[in-house]
Write a protein that holds these residues in place. Structure first.
Motif, PDB file in Angstrom:
ATOM      1  N   VAL B  37       0.846  -1.212   0.000  1.00 41.15           N
ATOM      2  CA  VAL B  37       0.000   0.000   0.000  1.00 41.15           C
ATOM      3  C   VAL B  37       0.873   1.252   0.000  1.00 41.15           C
ATOM      4  CG1 VAL B  37      -1.829   1.206   1.248  1.00 41.15           C
ATOM      5  CG2 VAL B  37      -1.681  -1.258   1.373  1.00 41.15           C
ATOM      6  N   ASN B  38       1.964   1.190   0.751  1.00 38.88           N
ATOM      7  CA  ASN B  38       2.829   2.362   0.824  1.00 38.88           C
ATOM      8  C   ASN B  38       3.573   2.588  -0.488  1.00 38.88           C
ATOM      9  OD1 ASN B  38       3.841   4.572   2.372  1.00 38.88           O
ATOM     10  ND2 ASN B  38       5.817   3.531   2.374  1.00 38.88           N
ATOM     11  N   GLN B  45       1.835   9.641  -5.213  1.00 44.05           N
ATOM     12  CA  GLN B  45       2.294  10.985  -4.848  1.00 44.05           C
ATOM     13  C   GLN B  45       3.373  11.504  -5.798  1.00 44.05           C
ATOM     14  OE1 GLN B  45       3.393  10.231  -0.795  1.00 44.05           O
ATOM     15  NE2 GLN B  45       1.274   9.911  -0.193  1.00 44.05           N
ATOM     16  N   SER B  48       2.357  13.400 -10.180  1.00 46.19           N
ATOM     17  CA  SER B  48       2.278  14.766 -10.694  1.00 46.19           C
ATOM     18  C   SER B  48       3.673  15.308 -11.028  1.00 46.19           C
ATOM     19  CB  SER B  48       1.579  15.646  -9.655  1.00 46.19           C
ATOM     20  OG  SER B  48       1.781  16.977  -9.947  1.00 46.19           O
ATOM     21  N   ALA B 226      -2.400  16.481  -9.849  1.00 47.80           N
ATOM     22  CA  ALA B 226      -2.232  17.014  -8.485  1.00 47.80           C
ATOM     23  C   ALA B 226      -3.577  17.465  -7.924  1.00 47.80           C
ATOM     24  CB  ALA B 226      -1.243  18.175  -8.493  1.00 47.80           C
ATOM     25  N   LYS B 241       7.141  24.347  -8.511  1.00 45.47           N
ATOM     26  CA  LYS B 241       7.159  22.993  -9.062  1.00 45.47           C
ATOM     27  C   LYS B 241       8.297  22.843 -10.070  1.00 45.47           C
ATOM     28  CE  LYS B 241       4.625  19.210  -8.958  1.00 45.47           C
ATOM     29  NZ  LYS B 241       4.367  18.533  -7.700  1.00 45.47           N
ATOM     30  N   GLN B 275      10.302  11.539  -3.783  1.00 42.97           N
ATOM     31  CA  GLN B 275       9.068  11.270  -3.036  1.00 42.97           C
ATOM     32  C   GLN B 275       9.278  10.139  -2.027  1.00 42.97           C
ATOM     33  OE1 GLN B 275       6.429  13.320  -3.374  1.00 42.97           O
ATOM     34  NE2 GLN B 275       5.773  12.263  -1.523  1.00 42.97           N
ATOM     35  N   GLU B 278      10.835  11.572   1.074  1.00 41.20           N
ATOM     36  CA  GLU B 278       9.871  12.331   1.886  1.00 41.20           C
ATOM     37  C   GLU B 278       8.877  11.398   2.570  1.00 41.20           C
ATOM     38  OE1 GLU B 278       8.229  15.688  -0.095  1.00 41.20           O
ATOM     39  OE2 GLU B 278      10.185  16.627  -0.332  1.00 41.20           O
ATOM     40  N   ASN B 279       8.456  10.373   1.866  1.00 42.02           N
ATOM     41  CA  ASN B 279       7.524   9.398   2.432  1.00 42.02           C
ATOM     42  C   ASN B 279       8.162   8.698   3.634  1.00 42.02           C
ATOM     43  OD1 ASN B 279       6.792   6.361   2.545  1.00 42.02           O
ATOM     44  ND2 ASN B 279       5.013   7.260   1.554  1.00 42.02           N
ATOM     45  N   VAL B 282       8.345  10.872   6.772  1.00 36.30           N
ATOM     46  CA  VAL B 282       7.063  11.013   7.483  1.00 36.30           C
ATOM     47  C   VAL B 282       6.747   9.723   8.237  1.00 36.30           C
ATOM     48  CG1 VAL B 282       4.566  11.342   7.239  1.00 36.30           C
ATOM     49  CG2 VAL B 282       6.114  12.717   5.892  1.00 36.30           C
ATOM     50  N   ILE B 283       6.948   8.587   7.579  1.00 37.67           N
ATOM     51  CA  ILE B 283       6.636   7.292   8.225  1.00 37.67           C
ATOM     52  C   ILE B 283       7.464   7.123   9.496  1.00 37.67           C
ATOM     53  CG2 ILE B 283       6.877   4.779   7.935  1.00 37.67           C
ATOM     54  CD1 ILE B 283       5.117   5.091   5.724  1.00 37.67           C
ATOM     55  N   TYR B 291      14.176  17.270   7.240  1.00 39.49           N
ATOM     56  CA  TYR B 291      13.666  16.938   5.896  1.00 39.49           C
ATOM     57  C   TYR B 291      14.513  17.557   4.778  1.00 39.49           C
ATOM     58  CZ  TYR B 291       9.285  14.747   7.436  1.00 39.49           C
ATOM     59  OH  TYR B 291       8.349  13.906   7.972  1.00 39.49           O
TER      60      TYR B 291
END
Lengths: 347, 327
Positions: B37-38, B45, B48, B226, B241, B275, B278-279, B282-283, B291
């Motif tokens: 799922v992750n 994510q 975009s 997005a 962006k 990404q 960053e994921n 957070v996890i 970060y």
């Protein structure tokens, strides 16, 4: 040669597009230029005052509401307004303030880009003897003299989160919490984060903070962060965001995780925010939002203009005037809605 | 295989190795990170940014740059959002968003090709114009989209989320154009040496015109993807962006001087790697102050290794000069 034919020859399509674009750009973004635009306020009799209003940006509803409220206050007092928007460029803002000073305005209202880069602008106004008031963001410590009107981010966040904790306590279970932070370089974002931490401190038996998401005031980052945090901790049941403008992204992520439930419904996530914008108002009205800390834009605008006039009149004005704001929640919504700026711009 | 060859192979697949290392580190620190799922979350994510970065890669390959992609995203979704609120169908609104991307891309290409203005200046101009136009159009008000838009972002076809499907479609089309068509080969040729390409009969101006249009259209598609996730058009939509897109392309090995780079695996891996970092942060609930430090360290490391590889290849390609002993 007929005029139309001449123009047709003179202006091939690309040039026409470019000129049209430039025209539209100048027309639409006139306020973004270095030369402040002028808006006359009608008035007769005694000498009409002129005040320069320099905003760092108009990129959120809050800044637009503040800008309009200040202009309304100045118009009420028959004061002429010079407007300037820096589009997040501190150098441009410095040039705009210099232009105000050169034009000999009677006062300056400014939303600085940050606490440090505004100091040369304040010094320029000080040297010219022009009073200057900062709206919503105070300057850092220096010899430059200014007055700031600012919401008490720390206190208001603390009160909002304290209310949320009260609601959490009523459920009788322990809650896992997530806080969505703003830009870590923004003093307001830091104040709100500290307010959250202060409210949680001492309530660790009830609230366990399992995720801190830095959004950089960016909706995409906020959405991704909330999705990731809910992936790591599907049992999060307490969310505080440092700004209401992130709510659409948060709600989108919560809906995907099946966690967007009304207050009172099983699985409701206790939800709180800060600002008091139109989205928060709608969510509160629909029964999804528990509480939000509202910055009183109308109080701040009035206090800003009054402080400027008092400085001109030689009166003593404190260097920091704090907007106490208020927490709006389901219990006081009817009473406080008229003071919530987000409720008014929705109308 | 000699040690030198081994080092070269390792350096060639820098981003892939770095990606594997990042995955292993985060995976060993949290079991949640490796859950399927992750992985789907990370791809959704990344969609975009990856789409915008694919468009940016076409431009970078010609030694150009497109700073206006963030603004194009904003204007495209602002127009689409206005149309949705006015009652137009979702399909028509998406078409309008794509048209905005096309028009902005065409405007960039006309100014760059016909007027010979530097791409940096032109796209900087359209960046400001687009941002100003979008703010005027939206009156600086956030537009919260109806549920149909976010439902599109959450919907799946054959178990694959729609944002990932759109991303894969753009990836397949971009990769095909770049590797299997004359246009792709001409883009590389123009990026390597425009003068030599012109002498070889390639219509350089046409190629330059096409890449900015592709970039504009990709920006519009990325913007809409997005939007299906955030569910709102805010005045800061798409802000900066362009930097994420350029970072993804460079991280994937695309040269800022043109002529070198790939969409797959290059740019796509770059976008997904950012990404993924960053994921993972957070996890693991890492201190938010870390970060930018961690993300920039990964980007810096990848680019450093890539530069080392280029220098090493140059060194190996030099002809040894034998110095005759003086008699």
């Amino acid at each position: 040669m007929p005029h139309a034919q001449f123009m047709k020859r003179l202006l091939p399509i690309p040039i026409s597009i470019t000129l049209a674009s430039l025209f539209v750009a100048m027309w639409t973004a006139g306020c973004g230029s270095n030369s402040p635009t002028t808006q006359e306020a009608s008035g007769q009799g005694e000498k009409q005052l002129t005040v320069g209003v320099a905003f760092e940006t108009l990129q959120t509803e809050y800044w637009v509401a503040g800008f309009e409220a200040i202009k309304e206050q100045l118009a009420k007092r028959n004061i002429k307004v010079l407007e300037a928007i820096a589009n997040s460029d501190s150098n441009r803002q410095f040039e705009q303030i210099q232009t105000f000073v050169t034009r000999g305005v009677d006062g300056i209202i400014m939303v600085p880009k940050d606490a440090k880069t505004c100091i040369p602008s304040i010094r320029a106004a000080n040297s010219a003897g022009i009073p200057i008031v900062l709206f919503n963001r105070p300057a850092g410590e220096s010899d430059a003299k200014s007055v700031a009107v600012q919401a008490d981010n720390f206190k208001l966040s603390k009160e909002t989160v304290a209310f949320m904790i009260e609601q959490a306590r009523k459920t009788g279970t322990k809650h896992k919490a997530m806080v969505i932070m703003g830009d870590l370089g923004d003093i307001n974002a830091i104040g709100r984060r500290d307010g959250f931490d202060a409210a949680v401190k001492g309530n660790e038996d009830l609230i366990e903070v399992v995720s801190r998401v830095p959004s950089e005031w960016n909706q995409e980052k906020a959405q991704a962060g909330v999705v990731n945090a809910l992936q790591a901790h599907p049992d999060i049941s307490f969310i505080f965001t440092s700004s209401d403008f992130l709510f659409p992204s948060i709600v989108s992520a919560m809906k995907t995780a099946g966690k967007y439930k009304k207050i009172g419904e099983p699985g409701h996530v206790i939800l709180g925010g800060f600002d008091g914008d139109a989205t928060a108002y709608q969510m509160m009205k629909d029964g999804y939002l528990d509480a939000t800390g509202v910055q009183d834009v109308y109080f701040e605008a009035e206090a800003t203009v009054q402080a400027l006039l008092d400085l001109r009149g030689g009166k003593d004005v404190p260097t920091l005037i704090q907007d106490p704001g208020f927490v709006i929640h389901q219990g006081n919504m009817d009473e406080m809605t008229p003071k919530m700026w987000g409720a008014n711009i929705r109308k | 295989m000699t040690l030198q060859k081994l080092i070269l192979v390792a350096l060639r697949y820098t981003t892939l190795l770095l990606f594997g290392a990042v995955f292993l580190v985060f995976g060993s620190l949290s079991s949640k990170f490796l859950e399927p799922v992750n992985v789907v979350n990370i791809l959704t994510q990344s969609s975009s940014t990856a789409i915008v970065a694919i468009g940016m890669t076409f431009v970078l390959l010609t030694a150009g740059v497109d700073l206006s992609v963030g603004s194009i995203m904003f204007v495209a979704v602002a127009v689409a959002g206005k149309m949705i609120f006015t009652g137009y169908s979702l399909g028509l609104s998406i078409c309008a968003a794509l048209c905005v991307g096309f028009v902005f891309g065409r405007l960039n290409s006309i100014l760059i090709v016909r007027f010979r203005i530097m791409p940096f200046i032109v796209t900087l101009g359209t960046l400001y114009f687009g941002r100003g136009f979008g703010l005027w159009l939206t009156e600086t008000r956030a537009m919260n989209m109806p549920d149909a838009v976010t439902q599109l972002g959450a919907a799946r076809i054959a178990g694959i989320p729609i944002p990932i499907l759109i991303f894969l479609s753009v990836l397949a089309a971009g990769h095909f154009v770049l590797t299997q068509t004359p246009l792709g080969r001409q883009i590389y040729a123009v990026g390597n040496d425009p003068e030599a390409a012109r002498k070889a009969g390639i219509r350089v101006n046409r190629i330059l015109g096409v890449v900015y249009v592709l970039s504009g259209v990709c920006a519009a598609i990325g913007g809409f993807v997005a939007l299906t996730q955030t569910g709102a058009v805010s005045p800061t939509f798409g802000n900066q962006k362009e930097f994420s897109a350029i970072a993804a392309a460079v991280l994937g090995g695309t040269s800022l001087f043109g002529g070198r780079g790939t969409i797959f695996p290059g740019t796509v891996l770059g976008a997904v790697l950012i990404q993924t970092v960053e994921n993972g942060l957070v996890i693991l609930n890492v201190d938010p102050y870390l970060y930018p430090l961690v993300t920039s360290a990964v980007i810096f490391l990848a680019v450093l290794i890539d530069t080392t590889r280029t220098n090493l290849l140059e060194k190996l390609g030099r002809r040894p000069i034998r110095v005759e002993p003086v008699r």
